[in-house]
Design a protein around this motif. Structure first.
Motif, PDB file in Angstrom:
ATOM      1  N   LYS A   1       0.828  -1.201   0.000  1.00  0.00           N
ATOM      2  CA  LYS A   1       0.000   0.000   0.000  1.00  0.00           C
ATOM      3  C   LYS A   1       0.864   1.254   0.000  1.00  0.00           C
ATOM      4  CE  LYS A   1      -3.233  -2.491   2.989  1.00  0.00           C
ATOM      5  NZ  LYS A   1      -2.296  -3.644   3.180  1.00  0.00           N
TER       6      LYS A   1
ATOM      7  N   ASP B   1       0.013   5.123   1.349  1.00  0.00           N
ATOM      8  CA  ASP B   1      -0.927   6.006   2.033  1.00  0.00           C
ATOM      9  C   ASP B   1      -0.693   7.410   1.478  1.00  0.00           C
ATOM     10  OD1 ASP B   1      -2.478   7.517   3.726  1.00  0.00           O
ATOM     11  OD2 ASP B   1      -1.690   6.658   5.577  1.00  0.00           O
TER      12      ASP B   1
ATOM     13  N   MET C   1       2.804   1.794   9.643  1.00  0.00           N
ATOM     14  CA  MET C   1       3.083   1.362   8.275  1.00  0.00           C
ATOM     15  C   MET C   1       3.501  -0.106   8.226  1.00  0.00           C
ATOM     16  SD  MET C   1       5.212   4.687   6.877  1.00  0.00           S
ATOM     17  CE  MET C   1       5.319   4.173   5.155  1.00  0.00           C
TER      18      MET C   1
ATOM     19  N   ILE D   1       1.981  -0.805   4.580  1.00  0.00           N
ATOM     20  CA  ILE D   1       2.130   0.491   3.926  1.00  0.00           C
ATOM     21  C   ILE D   1       3.618   0.705   3.641  1.00  0.00           C
ATOM     22  CG2 ILE D   1       1.766   2.980   4.144  1.00  0.00           C
ATOM     23  CD1 ILE D   1      -0.551   2.305   6.088  1.00  0.00           C
TER      24      ILE D   1
ATOM     25  N   TRP E   1      -4.253   0.902  -4.191  1.00  0.00           N
ATOM     26  CA  TRP E   1      -3.293   0.991  -3.090  1.00  0.00           C
ATOM     27  C   TRP E   1      -1.859   1.190  -3.541  1.00  0.00           C
ATOM     28  CZ3 TRP E   1      -5.518  -3.618   0.178  1.00  0.00           C
ATOM     29  CH2 TRP E   1      -6.409  -3.117   1.139  1.00  0.00           C
TER      30      TRP E   1
END
Length: 274
Positions: free
Chosen positions: A8, A10, A46, A51, A264
């Motif tokens: 991902k 963010d 994360m 992430i 994502w």
């Protein structure tokens, strides 16, 4: 692969660390308690949720025009983060170049906080952003985009629209501000963040009334120009928000792992230069 392990990016989060970087004296809002989040704390989040990268946004709350906390994070983790800085409307080309060299990919335009009139003189700034291929990251609410749209479009700058454009809660898809946002999809230089549902919902979490706007944005912009964002550490949230439920909400919206990967990972990675 477990949902939390899927890679991902963010595309909207903040670092607030007043112990190391004290807040500016003249800011209207000073985040405290659970609203604060240091870089080390966010890196732990994360790592827990897959992430790999994040777009750190300099917050008007706490720091105003002070980008030191943001720049420190970019320096400490140059491969993991990019940044959105908050700058003066008359910021020079040279200063923007220095910010770009430090990992900044754009500048925040927060009309939702400061009003549209505050940005009436930013035509030259937008043109400098376009020259440097930097984003204008625009946070508007309700119908503010109607006022700003001509200047934003004519500038030639690439745009990131925060939090689904923050439509007026309950006003429907036909409200002028949201229709202005949908029309920007035709420019092919605008991306929108599917985030901040609590900012335009009149229902409690998971804010199901926001999904009609999300689906309309997915239809208009497609997964080639939509990002996911958490808005961590959730400043001014009216109710508690946690990262895990936000990620699970994406799974309900996009059951296909390949589509989630586009939202994502693939799309924000391409746009943000990771």
């Amino acid at each position: 692969m477990h949902l939390f392990d899927e890679p991902k990016i963010d595309s909207h989060c903040h670092v607030l660390d007043p112990a190391r970087f004290p807040y500016a004296q003249d800011v209207a809002y000073r985040p405290a308690g659970q609203e604060m989040g240091t870089l080390d704390q966010y890196v732990q989040v994360m790592d827990a949720y897959g992430i790999r990268h994040a777009l750190l946004v300099g917050p008007n709350s706490g720091y105003g025009l002070d980008n030191r906390c943001l720049l420190d994070a970019l320096q400490r983790h140059p491969d993991r983060f990019r940044g959105i800085a908050v700058v003066r409307n008359d910021t020079s080309l040279g200063e923007l170049k220095r910010l770009r060299e430090a990992g900044v990919v754009g500048v925040a335009f927060n009309a939702a906080l400061l009003g549209t009139a505050f940005y009436a003189d930013t035509g030259p700034l937008l043109r400098r952003l376009a020259e440097l291929d930097l984003f204008a990251q625009v946070q508007v609410e309700h119908d503010q985009l109607v006022t700003l749209q001509p200047m934003l479009v004519s500038s030639g700058a690439r745009l990131l629209i925060d939090h689904c454009g923050r439509p007026a809660p309950g006003a429907g898809l036909d409200q002028p501000g949201f229709q202005a946002l949908l029309s920007l999809a035709r420019t092919r230089r605008v991306a929108v963040k599917l985030s901040g549902f609590q900012k335009f919902s009149i229902q409690p979490p998971p804010h199901n009334d926001a999904l009609v706007y999300v689906r309309a944005l997915l239809d208009a912009f497609t997964l080639d120009a939509c990002f996911w964002a958490s808005d961590w550490p959730f400043l001014k949230a009216p109710q508690r928000i946690d990262m895990g439920p936000l990620i699970q909400q994406v799974e309900r919206l996009l059951p296909d792992p390949a589509e989630r990967a586009r939202l994502w990972w693939e799309t924000p990675r391409r746009w943000l230069g990771f």
